[in-house]
Design a protein around this motif. Sequence first.
Motif: not given
Lengths: 365, 628
Positions: A33-36, A64-68, A113-116
């Motif tokens: 799951v992508l978390l932003q 702030a940030g993002a990860t999966t 970045e890998e998340f489509p």
Amino acid sequence: MKFHLSKEKLLEGLQQVQSVVSTRTTLPILSNVLLQTNGKGINMTTTDLDVGVRCNIEAEITEAGATTLPARRLFNIIRELPSSDVQFESDAKNVASIHSGQSFFKILGLPEEEFPPLPKFEGAKVYTLRQGQLKDALKKTSYAISTDETRYVLNGILCSFKEGKLTLVATDGRRLAMVDLELEIAPGKEASVIIPAKAINELQRLLKDDGEIEIRLGENQVAFELNGTLLVSKLIEGNYPNYRQVIPNEAKERIELERETFLNAVRRVSLLTSEKSNSLKLIFTKNNIDIAANSPEIGEAKESLPVKYGGKDFTIAFNPEFLMAPLRNLPEDTVYLDLIDEMSPGVIKINTSFLYVLMPMRISY
Amino acid sequence: MSRVALLSEIVASQVAAGEVVERPASVVKELVENSLDAGARTIETVTARGGIALVRVTDDGHGMDRDDALLCLERHATSKIRTGADLAAIATLGFRGEAMPSIASVSRFRLATREPGALAGTEILVNGGKIETVRDCGDAPGTSVEARALFFNLPARRKFLRSEATESAHVETQLQMLAIAHPSVRFIYIRDGRTVFQLPAVTRLLDRIRDLCGAEAADELTPVEDGGRVAENDLKISGFIGKAGVSRGNRSSQRIFINGRAVDNGVVNQALREGYHTALMKGRYPVAYLFLEMDPAAVDVNVHPAKREVRFRAPGSVREALTAAVRRTLEAGRADWSRSFHQPPLPEQTRPAAMVPALAVADRAASNSSPAAAARFDRADFSTPDLALPVAPPALGLPVAKPPAPLFPEEGAAVVSTRKEEAPAGGAPRGAASAGAFKILGVLGKLYVLMENASGLVLVDQHAAHERILFEELRRRLEAQEVNSQKLLMPLTLQLGPKDADWLRQNLEPLQKMGIGLEDFGAGSFKLDALPPFLQGGEPLALVREIIDALQAAGSGTSRLRLGEDMIAKTVCRHAVKANDVLRERELVKLLEDLLACELPYCCPHGRPTMIQMSYGELERKFGRRAP
């Protein structure tokens, strides 16, 4: 990325998105799951490349940030957390730390970045309707979707935006369910698309009784926005069969039936249909239907149902499953069964816009 | 100048040879067939270097006088037919009058022949079609034909010959076919100076097969049950086919003879396959030595110069008769098979030593009449302290075994310890084979039921066995009732080629009975508007096409459930007991009884075997008690 929020909020969000995640995939990122972070909280996104869901939950963002992260695992962890307060933090290497009460978890993620990315909808045709309306319409049609993957055009619901209404059609080649919804369609916005069954399932889960839903139609994708959640899906490409031609124009006999009573009787009698010769007879005589089934190797069943019927005596056979499916999914108390003769399609109708065509069976015993 | 010219006799022969003489094996075939037509009792074939250097066939047949010997080298000269009418009913192997001149034209050829009564024989030497010498000779009565240096004058042809080993193998196969077709003739084959086989004249085909293929291969065969002549074309079927479950990976073990002539015929192959039907796994081929005898007028052998192909006048009836015969044979084989189970195990003293302790299970009749007595198990052996092997009950006993407790508690007090000698309950005498007592030894790995019969150990796969039982049950049940059909919302059009369309037009009604609603729309198109309810999933048109193909291959008169069989097999697979399902003793007995009552008990609907027999002989070899 660093935020903190309540366990319940986080769980609610994960619940909305996790069912899209595919269990078997060769692409590990699709299990995640992508978390932003955004201004007020975080976005959660999942996709299996056909269908994608994004929801927003409120959170207190400190960085702030993002990860999966692996979606199922995260969901299982959050569900078991001891305290309602959850501290979430992830570093540049996508290692996430979760603190809650006395518990501490460290999960390895994959880079954002890998998340489509979900598709963009620019210049799309936009329609708005009430959620309750659509929910009701989907319930009345989605059970007729074909699961036979060789006829892929039937593996979804046809949504036709035309002539001031949205028509939903589902069929598996043996029966067909259809609902018309009034909808104002601006000139140039007419369209006809097939939405795959998976997206329909997700949509049915997300739909509430109140509020509005916005449908955006792109070239070969569709997006639904409702309750702050976004659902996007590819469309099934191909030509949906001409369903209009299978709907009988006239009916010789119309039988008014009490839905529950009829459903229960059919269900009881169908207990004595065998798996292989799955048929059930409706025997019409004056003011009566006998619902009957027999399987030589099991036995037979019969139930009489008093109805208003003044036509000629005749017998028609149906697949009991096909007969029960609409009855189960309609809320109305009264349904009408329109018939012509024993080899012509039967039609189930209600007082509002709904239509179910089912083909009879030719039986020889 | 004229463009068209008559070919010289030699060139014409060489052209004809291209069709008749393809390789050394075809030379062997032509010559041996001539010998057979000449009434030979012994035929000796000698080859060198795969038959390329030398093929010599010597027989003790009726021989020829000098005129005949010379004439037989002319093209279209034959003793076998005289008029065109004879062609319609050819009873000899050869008839075209092409073989001898063809062979003579492509080799260094020697023909030596003497009629039994004649004082001197004739020897003719031919070189590449040119007769070089004709002289008297003194040979044994009969004919000897020798072809050396095959294709020496046709280098292009020679190039197409394969290696000597391959050509040798072809020659041997050819001779085997001929030997099987004529068991009453003595065959000798000498290759490069070594005797490959020397088959004595026998009266029974099975002896010939045994001599040729070995005892083990012969044991796998069962004689074809000929259901009497089929009136229509007077077809008689005899020979042997493999027992159910016996199969090969290719068709090489299918030897089909029509009126004594080895042929390769699609109709026969299909019929054979169809006869086996579920007794064969997909992709496997049956073993068969089949002889079809029919009115020579009902079959046209003059299709191909090498006569490998034949044409039937009524292929449908041949196919049906053959299919029925194969099916009958396999079903009859069942009786022997189940009898071997019902044979009580050998008496104690004749059994090999150190047999495992066993549970003797009474026959069903006994269990019906006195359920209490039905289950007397040989518990004594489990606890016998002086047992030679320290047998651990869980490994050998039924899965529920708890050594000290009665094995089947629900049997209560009925569990009586007895010695083996007293085992069959209900007073059934041990020697009576009809008592139907089979001995269940236990269950291995919660899957294989171990049983003992007269010839040794039998392993039964409980899942496969149950599948077979359910399959036949369900099929019988469904056959008893008509097939319903579900109308389609949107009829589909099926477009077929002219041949298929024609077949379909004639078979619309049987298909209708199978629940497939089809209507002729003309010009090869059909409207499909109904399907049987169990045919779901999959593109309907593709399904129907598949069914049409399958039915065409199977011939008419097949069960109308034929197309549902895959579905039935799948369903029963789900419902059948699985590996790891623990079966109680009573369930086991019922399972085996039901299995023995099946039409084709030896294999599951997918063609996998349901049981494996390990004979005492095999066990003894494994334990080194007997030389392999």
